[in-house]
Design an enzyme around this catalytic site. Structure first.
Site, PDB file in Angstrom:
ATOM      1  CG  ASP A 187      -1.885   0.945   1.464  1.00 19.64           C
ATOM      2  OD1 ASP A 187      -2.696   1.182   0.574  1.00 19.64           O
ATOM      3  OD2 ASP A 187      -1.901   1.540   2.555  1.00 19.64           O
ATOM      4  NE  ARG A 215      -5.884 -11.675  10.026  1.00 20.33           N
ATOM      5  CZ  ARG A 215      -5.133 -10.628   9.727  1.00 20.33           C
ATOM      6  NH1 ARG A 215      -4.693 -10.452   8.513  1.00 20.33           N
ATOM      7  NH2 ARG A 215      -4.819  -9.742  10.652  1.00 20.33           N
TER       8      ARG A 215
HETATM    9  P1  IMP Z   1       1.890  -0.434   3.766  1.00 21.23           P
HETATM   10  O1  IMP Z   1       2.941  -0.495   4.838  1.00 21.23           O
HETATM   11  O2  IMP Z   1       1.108   0.857   3.828  1.00 21.23           O
HETATM   12  O3  IMP Z   1       2.400  -0.726   2.375  1.00 21.23           O
HETATM   13  O4  IMP Z   1       0.797  -1.497   4.096  1.00 21.23           O
HETATM   14  C1  IMP Z   1       1.108  -2.768   4.245  1.00 21.23           C
HETATM   15  C2  IMP Z   1       0.179  -3.502   5.176  1.00 21.23           C
HETATM   16  O5  IMP Z   1      -1.003  -2.793   5.531  1.00 21.23           O
HETATM   17  C3  IMP Z   1      -0.265  -4.702   4.441  1.00 21.23           C
HETATM   18  O6  IMP Z   1       0.666  -5.744   4.598  1.00 21.23           O
HETATM   19  C4  IMP Z   1      -1.588  -5.002   5.086  1.00 21.23           C
HETATM   20  O7  IMP Z   1      -1.376  -5.785   6.225  1.00 21.23           O
HETATM   21  C5  IMP Z   1      -2.129  -3.647   5.470  1.00 21.23           C
HETATM   22  N1  IMP Z   1      -3.046  -3.157   4.418  1.00 21.23           N
HETATM   23  C6  IMP Z   1      -2.779  -2.274   3.439  1.00 21.23           C
HETATM   24  N2  IMP Z   1      -3.850  -2.065   2.654  1.00 21.23           N
HETATM   25  C7  IMP Z   1      -4.830  -2.868   3.160  1.00 21.23           C
HETATM   26  C8  IMP Z   1      -6.211  -3.121   2.765  1.00 21.23           C
HETATM   27  O8  IMP Z   1      -6.762  -2.576   1.791  1.00 21.23           O
HETATM   28  N3  IMP Z   1      -6.874  -4.026   3.520  1.00 21.23           N
HETATM   29  C9  IMP Z   1      -6.337  -4.670   4.595  1.00 21.23           C
HETATM   30  N4  IMP Z   1      -5.060  -4.460   4.983  1.00 21.23           N
HETATM   31  C10 IMP Z   1      -4.317  -3.571   4.276  1.00 21.23           C
END
Ligand code: IMP
Ligand code: MG
Length: 190
Positions: free
Chosen positions: A116, A178
């Site tokens: 994300d 999940r």
């Molecule tokens: P980042 O660090 O912002 O890239 O996000 C990574 C983590 O956030 C992922 O491994 C997920 O566990 C959680 N995450 C990000 N987007 C989503 C979503 O749309 N639904 C559920 N979990 C998310």
């Protein structure tokens, strides 16, 4: 779960706690995406012994399906990180289980459920810095390019998706969802 027709399309809705979600990616599309990622990894790592580093909790299902399709020898290790509260990233990535194996000369494949903002990925890459690894690559079932704020290459993106909050196939909303076999996106309130 309820099913009804809207503009000639079957819409499958679910409710988790206080929020409603609608199906956006089918179980079949997920399976196909995983097969494509697995084929690329099998080609790239033929004759090598990579270490799959699975990022808990969300990646457990993707990792299980992906690693079961790996044709050579491999190792599997786990880290546990979190950064989401409800449907929003807190911006702070917490490490609950850290890497605890010898990184020297290892070829690492990070296995993520979704990339994300990229904050988690950055933290993972910082964790292996200085450990003497041979190389690393990143496999993620879902990638949200509109939300991505980093420059690190995503080597194996399964499905590129819009910047919606999703649940299912390992991904959760406050711990729920999940177990769902398809992906459901948060239904925007009208
Ligand atoms: P980042 O660090 O912002 O890239 O996000 C990574 C983590 O956030 C992922 O491994 C997920 O566990 C959680 N995450 C990000 N987007 C989503 C979503 O749309 N639904 C559920 N979990 C998310
Ligand atoms: Mg995750």
């Amino acid at each position: 779960m309820c099913i009804f027709a809207k503009t000639q399309r079957l819409l499958i809705m679910i409710r988790l706690n206080d929020l409603s979600f609608e199906e956006s990616i089918s179980a079949n599309a997920i399976t196909e995406a995983i097969e494509q990622v697995a084929a690329k990894i099998n080609a790239d790592y033929a004759g090598k012994t990579p270490v799959f580093v699975v990022v808990l909790n969300g990646a457990f299902r993707f990792a299980s399906a992906l690693i079961s399709k790996f044709e050579g020898d491999c190792r599997v290790e786990f880290v546990k990180m979190s950064s989401y509260d409800g449907t929003e990233s807190t911006g702070e990535v917490m490490t609950h289980i850290a890497l605890d194996f010898d990184l020297e000369d290892q070829e690492i494949i990070f296995v993520e459920d979704i990339v994300d903002s990229g904050n988690t990925l950055e933290k993972l890459i910082n964790m292996i810095a200085g450990g003497g690894i041979a190389n690393y690559r990143v496999a993620t079932l879902f990638f949200k390019p509109e939300a991505y704020t980093k420059e690190y290459k995503i080597h194996y993106p399964g499905l590129t998706i819009p910047n919606d909050f999703i649940v299912g196939y390992g991904l959760d909303y406050n711990g729920l969802g999940r177990n769902l076999n398809a992906i459901y996106k948060l239904k925007k309130t009208d």
